[in-house]
Design an enzyme around this catalytic site. Structure first.
Site, PDB file in Angstrom:
ATOM      1  N   TYR A 296       1.045  -1.407   0.380  1.00 28.36           N
ATOM      2  CA  TYR A 296      -0.448  -0.169  -0.009  1.00 28.36           C
ATOM      3  C   TYR A 296       1.100   1.068   0.062  1.00 28.36           C
ATOM      4  O   TYR A 296       1.596   1.643   1.061  1.00 28.36           O
ATOM      5  CB  TYR A 296      -0.758   0.184   1.051  1.00 28.36           C
ATOM      6  CG  TYR A 296      -1.309   0.669   1.217  1.00 28.36           C
ATOM      7  CD1 TYR A 296      -3.505   0.677   0.742  1.00 28.36           C
ATOM      8  CD2 TYR A 296      -1.745   1.701   1.359  1.00 28.36           C
ATOM      9  CE1 TYR A 296      -4.648   0.925   0.591  1.00 28.36           C
ATOM     10  CE2 TYR A 296      -3.313   2.686   1.174  1.00 28.36           C
ATOM     11  CZ  TYR A 296      -4.237   2.656   0.895  1.00 28.36           C
ATOM     12  OH  TYR A 296      -5.723   2.784   0.707  1.00 28.36           O
ATOM     13  N   TYR A 347      -4.817   5.014  -8.142  1.00 28.96           N
ATOM     14  CA  TYR A 347      -5.641   5.019  -6.048  1.00 28.96           C
ATOM     15  C   TYR A 347      -6.687   4.376  -6.259  1.00 28.96           C
ATOM     16  O   TYR A 347      -7.772   5.944  -6.165  1.00 28.96           O
ATOM     17  CB  TYR A 347      -4.986   6.278  -5.670  1.00 28.96           C
ATOM     18  CG  TYR A 347      -5.497   6.364  -4.200  1.00 28.96           C
ATOM     19  CD1 TYR A 347      -4.815   5.619  -2.738  1.00 28.96           C
ATOM     20  CD2 TYR A 347      -6.628   6.929  -3.898  1.00 28.96           C
ATOM     21  CE1 TYR A 347      -5.340   5.783  -1.544  1.00 28.96           C
ATOM     22  CE2 TYR A 347      -7.297   6.953  -2.180  1.00 28.96           C
ATOM     23  CZ  TYR A 347      -5.666   6.310  -1.637  1.00 28.96           C
ATOM     24  OH  TYR A 347      -6.979   6.433   0.137  1.00 28.96           O
TER      25      TYR A 347
END
Length: 395
Positions: A296, A347
């Site tokens: 992440y 994203y």
């Protein structure tokens, strides 16, 4: 070893849009498009869906939400026998597959969808803390100019640099390596070449973090379909087994960079070390067994801290490890974010990482890691809980 009792059988996504450019589509349209694509990928009808496993409190972007009943009405799903949500924003992205597994193993559902849809027209991530009403906690943050996640992340980053001598050169390498991975991906938002000079010339946003240390602000949706290993054998795609999943964390890391109350030894970290321990134990593997890592990357320093917490290098040695080229696709020892990640592809609050892991395990990824048998996916962090997921080679 893990029982590998469930498998991912379908993935689907919308195009990825720059922030605000997905209109006039709605959140439901974006999510529905991704769900239909994931079902088509699996060879299933959307009416086969009987479960939803969300994360981020079913939050769709900022200030919006997704609703199971609305999906049922819109897509024609006749009955749902399971619908639940994990906590903690993007920290639950990897763990949501574990939630789907729990429902299937318990017999509560047969075909479970995990979906994230994101639109930032109403509220952009970069200023989210400045937009919320004052509270006892926010009253410590807002007057200090900590108006967005990047400003808070800068404090942890500076501490890591102070404690371990970490250099901005390491963050530059993360940004450059992921941009190189996005260059040949048609859907990536950022594909143009990125040079070291570009990195050093980029404007500073929250020192020591510049523009290129921040994830993109995008719109779109990604969906994943999970079912039992037995049923998966009869579907369109080679099933990708769920080897292990973990979701949680230790109190010391707490609310992390929305809090700043962590003990010194925990402060400059991703908060993933306890989750990594459980994940590896459940999978009966170690970091040396992982072939590709989808970490992440809302901010480049957090990639570095996760590499430490997941044992790819020792605590405090993330900077030299990254600068050595270890995370590069093809030439590195552990390829990281082969899709370009949230820094360069898009994203969607962690779901692009799950999609890439599935494609790597199928052997169909654009930047395919040769002979890859295990993929690590991480969720978050911004605050606890955080999550991790290990997928196995398609059976």
């Amino acid at each position: 070893m893990s029982p590998r009792d469930v498998a991912i059988v379908g993935v689907g996504a919308t195009p990825y849009y720059r922030r605000g450019e997905s209109a006039p589509q709605t959140i439901t349209e974006l999510a529905g498009t991704a769900i239909i694509a994931a079902c088509e990928d699996a060879g299933l009808n959307v009416k086969d869906i009987d479960g939803f496993a969300y994360y981020s409190s079913a939050g769709a972007g900022y200030g919006q939400s997704m609703d199971t009943a609305q999906f049922m009405e819109t897509l024609g799903i006749p009955e749902v026998t399971f619908s639940a949500t994990l906590t903690s924003g993007g920290g639950g992205s990897a763990g949501s597959i574990g939630l789907a597994r729990a429902a299937i193993v318990a017999g509560d559902a047969n075909v479970v969808v995990t979906v994230m849809a994101l639109q930032q027209a109403k509220q952009r991530l970069g200023s989210v803390f400045a937009a919320v009403p004052p509270s006892p906690m926010n009253s410590f943050l807002q007057p200090s100019g900590l108006s967005g996640p990047g400003h808070l992340m800068s404090v942890l980053t500076r501490r890591h640099m102070h404690d371990y001598g970490t250099r901005r050169d390491a963050f530059a390498e993360i940004a450059l390596s992921q941009r190189a991975n996005a260059a040949n991906r048609p859907k990536a938002i950022k594909r143009e070449p990125l040079t070291l000079d570009d990195y050093w010339d980029a404007r500073m946003i929250a020192e020591p973090l510049c523009l290129l240390d921040f994830c993109l602000e995008t719109d779109g949706a990604v969906a994943v379909v999970t079912t039992s290993a037995d049923r998966a054998k009869d579907l369109k795609q080679r099933p990708v087994p769920v080897v292990a999943a973990a979701h949680g964390g230790h109190r010391d890391w707490g609310r992390a960079f929305g809090w700043f109350g962590m003990p010194q030894e925990t402060f400059a970290s991703s908060g993933h070390a306890p989750v990594a321990k459980h994940l590896y134990q459940r999978a009966d593997v170690g970091p040396e067994d992982i072939d590709v890592a989808l970490l992440y990357d809302h901010f480049s320093p957090m990639v570095l801290m996760q590499l430490e917490d997941y044992g790819f290098c020792k605590k405090g040695e993330g900077g030299p490890f990254v600068e050595s080229g270890a995370i590069r696709y093809k030439s590195g020892t552990i390829p990281v974010n082969t899709h370009g990640g949230q820094l360069s592809e898009a994203y969607i609050i962690g779901m692009t990482h799950v999609k890439e892991a599935v494609e790597q395990m199928r052997g169909t990824a654009i930047n395919q890691v040769a002979d890859a048998e295990l993929a690590l996916v991480t969720g978050g962090p911004a605050a606890l809980p955080v999550s991790g997921l290990i997928l196995g080679k398609a059976a």
